[in-house]
Design a protein around this motif. Structure first.
Motif, PDB file in Angstrom:
ATOM      1  N   VAL A  46      45.402 -20.249  51.032  1.00 23.55           N
ATOM      2  CA  VAL A  46      45.342 -19.573  52.331  1.00 23.55           C
ATOM      3  C   VAL A  46      45.993 -18.199  52.207  1.00 23.55           C
ATOM      4  O   VAL A  46      47.006 -18.046  51.521  1.00 23.55           O
ATOM      5  CB  VAL A  46      46.092 -20.394  53.411  1.00 23.55           C
ATOM      6  CG1 VAL A  46      46.164 -19.624  54.738  1.00 23.55           C
ATOM      7  CG2 VAL A  46      45.439 -21.755  53.609  1.00 23.55           C
ATOM      8  N   THR A  47      45.398 -17.210  52.872  1.00 23.19           N
ATOM      9  CA  THR A  47      46.031 -15.902  52.993  1.00 23.19           C
ATOM     10  C   THR A  47      46.423 -15.678  54.449  1.00 23.19           C
ATOM     11  O   THR A  47      45.575 -15.726  55.342  1.00 23.19           O
ATOM     12  CB  THR A  47      45.105 -14.761  52.531  1.00 23.19           C
ATOM     13  OG1 THR A  47      44.856 -14.889  51.132  1.00 23.19           O
ATOM     14  CG2 THR A  47      45.743 -13.402  52.800  1.00 23.19           C
ATOM     15  N   VAL A  48      47.707 -15.469  54.681  1.00 21.07           N
ATOM     16  CA  VAL A  48      48.207 -15.139  56.018  1.00 21.07           C
ATOM     17  C   VAL A  48      48.115 -13.627  56.178  1.00 21.07           C
ATOM     18  O   VAL A  48      48.683 -12.879  55.379  1.00 21.07           O
ATOM     19  CB  VAL A  48      49.657 -15.609  56.210  1.00 21.07           C
ATOM     20  CG1 VAL A  48      50.176 -15.190  57.594  1.00 21.07           C
ATOM     21  CG2 VAL A  48      49.761 -17.122  56.034  1.00 21.07           C
ATOM     22  N   VAL A  49      47.394 -13.173  57.190  1.00 26.36           N
ATOM     23  CA  VAL A  49      47.163 -11.740  57.402  1.00 26.36           C
ATOM     24  C   VAL A  49      47.923 -11.278  58.639  1.00 26.36           C
ATOM     25  O   VAL A  49      47.781 -11.857  59.719  1.00 26.36           O
ATOM     26  CB  VAL A  49      45.657 -11.435  57.556  1.00 26.36           C
ATOM     27  CG1 VAL A  49      45.437  -9.957  57.881  1.00 26.36           C
ATOM     28  CG2 VAL A  49      44.907 -11.813  56.283  1.00 26.36           C
ATOM     29  N   ASN A  80      49.747  -2.426  56.675  1.00 28.56           N
ATOM     30  CA  ASN A  80      50.594  -1.352  57.202  1.00 28.56           C
ATOM     31  C   ASN A  80      49.693  -0.266  57.785  1.00 28.56           C
ATOM     32  O   ASN A  80      49.199   0.610  57.075  1.00 28.56           O
ATOM     33  CB  ASN A  80      51.483  -0.807  56.090  1.00 28.56           C
ATOM     34  CG  ASN A  80      52.393   0.302  56.580  1.00 28.56           C
ATOM     35  OD1 ASN A  80      52.551   0.506  57.781  1.00 28.56           O
ATOM     36  ND2 ASN A  80      52.979   1.035  55.640  1.00 28.56           N
ATOM     37  N   ASP A  81      49.497  -0.328  59.095  1.00 31.91           N
ATOM     38  CA  ASP A  81      48.537   0.547  59.764  1.00 31.91           C
ATOM     39  C   ASP A  81      49.214   1.817  60.294  1.00 31.91           C
ATOM     40  O   ASP A  81      49.778   1.818  61.384  1.00 31.91           O
ATOM     41  CB  ASP A  81      47.871  -0.230  60.908  1.00 31.91           C
ATOM     42  CG  ASP A  81      46.852   0.611  61.663  1.00 31.91           C
ATOM     43  OD1 ASP A  81      46.382   1.620  61.104  1.00 31.91           O
ATOM     44  OD2 ASP A  81      46.540   0.270  62.819  1.00 31.91           O
ATOM     45  N   TYR A 118      39.786  -1.780  62.423  1.00 36.10           N
ATOM     46  CA  TYR A 118      39.629  -1.117  61.125  1.00 36.10           C
ATOM     47  C   TYR A 118      40.677  -1.621  60.137  1.00 36.10           C
ATOM     48  O   TYR A 118      40.355  -1.939  58.985  1.00 36.10           O
ATOM     49  CB  TYR A 118      39.754   0.391  61.310  1.00 36.10           C
ATOM     50  CG  TYR A 118      39.551   1.191  60.047  1.00 36.10           C
ATOM     51  CD1 TYR A 118      38.298   1.258  59.445  1.00 36.10           C
ATOM     52  CD2 TYR A 118      40.612   1.882  59.459  1.00 36.10           C
ATOM     53  CE1 TYR A 118      38.101   1.997  58.282  1.00 36.10           C
ATOM     54  CE2 TYR A 118      40.429   2.620  58.299  1.00 36.10           C
ATOM     55  CZ  TYR A 118      39.171   2.672  57.717  1.00 36.10           C
ATOM     56  OH  TYR A 118      38.982   3.396  56.559  1.00 36.10           O
ATOM     57  N   ALA A 119      41.925  -1.714  60.596  1.00 34.35           N
ATOM     58  CA  ALA A 119      42.994  -2.191  59.725  1.00 34.35           C
ATOM     59  C   ALA A 119      42.738  -3.632  59.282  1.00 34.35           C
ATOM     60  O   ALA A 119      42.896  -3.972  58.102  1.00 34.35           O
ATOM     61  CB  ALA A 119      44.337  -2.089  60.458  1.00 34.35           C
ATOM     62  N   LEU A 120      42.351  -4.489  60.222  1.00 28.48           N
ATOM     63  CA  LEU A 120      42.077  -5.885  59.882  1.00 28.48           C
ATOM     64  C   LEU A 120      40.929  -5.997  58.876  1.00 28.48           C
ATOM     65  O   LEU A 120      40.990  -6.793  57.937  1.00 28.48           O
ATOM     66  CB  LEU A 120      41.729  -6.675  61.142  1.00 28.48           C
ATOM     67  CG  LEU A 120      42.900  -7.191  61.977  1.00 28.48           C
ATOM     68  CD1 LEU A 120      42.410  -7.758  63.295  1.00 28.48           C
ATOM     69  CD2 LEU A 120      43.678  -8.257  61.204  1.00 28.48           C
ATOM     70  N   THR A 121      39.897  -5.192  59.070  1.00 34.38           N
ATOM     71  CA  THR A 121      38.745  -5.253  58.161  1.00 34.38           C
ATOM     72  C   THR A 121      39.147  -4.879  56.747  1.00 34.38           C
ATOM     73  O   THR A 121      38.768  -5.550  55.775  1.00 34.38           O
ATOM     74  CB  THR A 121      37.619  -4.333  58.660  1.00 34.38           C
ATOM     75  OG1 THR A 121      37.223  -4.742  59.973  1.00 34.38           O
ATOM     76  CG2 THR A 121      36.407  -4.399  57.746  1.00 34.38           C
ATOM     77  N   PHE A 220      33.352  -6.683  62.540  1.00 37.02           N
ATOM     78  CA  PHE A 220      33.327  -6.491  63.993  1.00 37.02           C
ATOM     79  C   PHE A 220      32.108  -5.687  64.445  1.00 37.02           C
ATOM     80  O   PHE A 220      32.190  -4.915  65.409  1.00 37.02           O
ATOM     81  CB  PHE A 220      34.614  -5.806  64.438  1.00 37.02           C
ATOM     82  CG  PHE A 220      35.861  -6.577  64.101  1.00 37.02           C
ATOM     83  CD1 PHE A 220      36.128  -7.787  64.725  1.00 37.02           C
ATOM     84  CD2 PHE A 220      36.758  -6.098  63.156  1.00 37.02           C
ATOM     85  CE1 PHE A 220      37.273  -8.509  64.407  1.00 37.02           C
ATOM     86  CE2 PHE A 220      37.911  -6.811  62.842  1.00 37.02           C
ATOM     87  CZ  PHE A 220      38.163  -8.014  63.470  1.00 37.02           C
ATOM     88  N   LYS A 221      31.008  -5.871  63.765  1.00 34.12           N
ATOM     89  CA  LYS A 221      29.777  -5.149  64.113  1.00 34.12           C
ATOM     90  C   LYS A 221      29.430  -5.361  65.592  1.00 34.12           C
ATOM     91  O   LYS A 221      29.407  -6.474  66.088  1.00 34.12           O
ATOM     92  CB  LYS A 221      28.631  -5.655  63.240  1.00 34.12           C
ATOM     93  CG  LYS A 221      27.313  -4.942  63.507  1.00 34.12           C
ATOM     94  CD  LYS A 221      26.211  -5.510  62.628  1.00 34.12           C
ATOM     95  CE  LYS A 221      24.885  -4.815  62.921  1.00 34.12           C
ATOM     96  NZ  LYS A 221      23.775  -5.370  62.088  1.00 34.12           N
ATOM     97  N   GLY A 222      29.192  -4.264  66.279  1.00 34.26           N
ATOM     98  CA  GLY A 222      28.814  -4.340  67.689  1.00 34.26           C
ATOM     99  C   GLY A 222      29.983  -4.226  68.647  1.00 34.26           C
ATOM    100  O   GLY A 222      29.787  -3.985  69.842  1.00 34.26           O
ATOM    101  N   ILE A 223      31.224  -4.402  68.134  1.00 35.53           N
ATOM    102  CA  ILE A 223      32.387  -4.304  69.030  1.00 35.53           C
ATOM    103  C   ILE A 223      33.449  -3.360  68.462  1.00 35.53           C
ATOM    104  O   ILE A 223      34.586  -3.364  68.912  1.00 35.53           O
ATOM    105  CB  ILE A 223      33.010  -5.696  69.304  1.00 35.53           C
ATOM    106  CG1 ILE A 223      33.407  -6.405  67.994  1.00 35.53           C
ATOM    107  CG2 ILE A 223      32.066  -6.563  70.110  1.00 35.53           C
ATOM    108  CD1 ILE A 223      34.185  -7.705  68.211  1.00 35.53           C
ATOM    109  N   TRP A 224      33.058  -2.536  67.475  1.00 35.33           N
ATOM    110  CA  TRP A 224      34.002  -1.605  66.862  1.00 35.33           C
ATOM    111  C   TRP A 224      34.649  -0.682  67.885  1.00 35.33           C
ATOM    112  O   TRP A 224      35.819  -0.324  67.774  1.00 35.33           O
ATOM    113  CB  TRP A 224      33.286  -0.742  65.819  1.00 35.33           C
ATOM    114  CG  TRP A 224      33.037  -1.387  64.506  1.00 35.33           C
ATOM    115  CD1 TRP A 224      31.830  -1.772  63.998  1.00 35.33           C
ATOM    116  CD2 TRP A 224      33.996  -1.706  63.497  1.00 35.33           C
ATOM    117  NE1 TRP A 224      31.978  -2.317  62.749  1.00 35.33           N
ATOM    118  CE2 TRP A 224      33.302  -2.292  62.410  1.00 35.33           C
ATOM    119  CE3 TRP A 224      35.378  -1.558  63.406  1.00 35.33           C
ATOM    120  CZ2 TRP A 224      33.937  -2.717  61.254  1.00 35.33           C
ATOM    121  CZ3 TRP A 224      36.012  -1.986  62.245  1.00 35.33           C
ATOM    122  CH2 TRP A 224      35.308  -2.558  61.193  1.00 35.33           C
TER     123      TRP A 224
END
Length: 378
Positions: A46-49, A80-81, A118-121, A220-224
């Motif tokens: 698992v990766t915790v983001v 780190n955004d 954007y940061a999450l992607t 997040f295509k469509g909700i960017w």
């Protein structure tokens, strides 16, 4: 004619309210906690983001807590955004202490997308594991079993989404009592409908899904362009009764720091309520029917009490008052039971008062948020 209208509004309101309280919210209130499963030798990684923008103080607390988790295969990725505080230096120091901690630095956000998405992607793209568990920097896991329990449906039940609950720390003051009530009410909405095989949202403070699915649907295509919605709108678009599971267990929760003043709280809730504008029509109706029936119940009920009180018709006055009282006890019972199942704790204070005040919150702040153009993450 006026009296008939008041009875009509009151009757429709109480009828729908009872359906929601017993049939829908009752799914959470009467939920049977599953027996705790033991660990297995082949548990998936698992990766915790954790997305973070100027979260130095919170990360200093969170990161050590994350590495207290009782799970054999996981790493932690902090995004780190564009931080201008000491976040970068802290992460460098922490990575020297915790070998399974990694970081991704976002230096700018393109103009056509929102910063958190954007940061999450960028972070999820480079995650080591296919199972992604999301939380925020100002949250901490409720127990050392958080990773194991929140990811279990995705790892072992072939689910795409695992939806959990995130509460807030209890402190003194009316604002915190309101936050506790509103958070529990929101949890009742999305957990109950998900248990009914009709999921419509989740919270990014405690949400699990597969990286491969995230990439398959093009993030997040469509909700960017929408500020917020990286959690609830993403779930709203892709979660179904078949690919989504609910985790109701106090040990699987996260606990967040509550807002300390009404101004900060308003900014946060405007963002949350604004995202609801983009829900599917059927999901708007799930929320809308309850809110409408809630308003009809109180408008009709108070109108009848005033009418019969002025008339001196105390027999009918007591009938209406009795119906309101019964609904109040039912509401209190459902919320009390749900709070024990979700949080393992007593129901938030002032439930009945806050239930009445919810009229103004939903219709006033909801309307303002729906039209607002100044929504922001940080």
């Amino acid at each position: 004619m006026g009296l008939f209208l008041l009875w009509f509004l009151f009757g429709i309101g109480i009828f729908i309210q009872i359906i929601y309280l017993l049939v829908i919210f009752g799914r959470t209130a009467f939920y049977k906690l599953p027996k705790s499963g033991g660990s297995t030798a082949d548990e998936e990684a698992v990766t915790v983001v954790v997305p973070a923008h100027n979260e130095y103080k919170n990360l200093k607390v969170l990161i050590p807590k994350l590495f207290e988790q009782d799970y054999p295969k996981y790493d932690v990725l902090v995004i780190n955004d564009r931080s201008t505080d000491r976040t970068k230096r802290l992460l460098e120091e922490m990575m020297a202490i915790y070998p399974r901690l990694r970081s991704v630095t976002v230096k700018y956000t393109p103009s056509h997308v929102t910063s958190k998405k954007y940061a999450l992607t960028l972070g999820i793209k480079v995650a080591k594991s296919d199972v992604i568990l999301l939380t925020d920097a100002d949250c901490i896991p409720a127990s050392d079993q958080w990773i194991r329990k929140m990811t279990q449906p995705v790892r072992t039940q072939d689910k795409v989404f695992s939806i959990g609950y995130s509460g807030y720390e209890r402190v003194s003051g009316f604002l915190n009592k309101w936050i506790q009530f509103e958070t529990l009410k929101t949890g009742l909405y999305y957990l109950s409908f998900a248990l009914w095989k009709a999921p419509f949202m989740g919270v990014g403070r405690n949400l699990c899904y597969r990286r491969s699915f995230f990439m398959e649907v093009k993030a997040f295509k469509g909700i960017w362009h929408i500020e917020g919605g990286d959690d609830d709108l993403f779930v709203n678009r892709y979660a179904t009764g078949k690919n989504t599971a609910v985790v109701i267990d106090p040990e699987a929760n996260t606990l967040s720091k509550p807002k300390e003043n009404w101004k900060e709280y308003k900014v946060q809730k405007k963002r949350h309520l604004h995202a609801g504008k983009y829900y599917r029509g059927e999901d708007k109706r799930k929320i809308g029917f309850y809110a409408l029936s809630h308003a009809l119940f109180w408008i009709g009920g108070l109108g009848l009490l005033i009418y019969f009180g002025l008339e001196g018709n105390w027999e009918r006055f007591l009938i209406v008052f009795g119906i309101i009282l019964v609904r109040s006890f039912l509401l209190l019972g459902i919320f009390t039971s749900a709070s024990k199942k979700i949080n393992g704790s007593k129901v938030p204070a002032n439930i009945l008062i806050n239930d009445f005040l919810y009229l103004g919150y939903f219709w006033v702040l909801g309307s303002v948020s729906h039209q607002s153009k100044d929504i922001q993450w940080k």
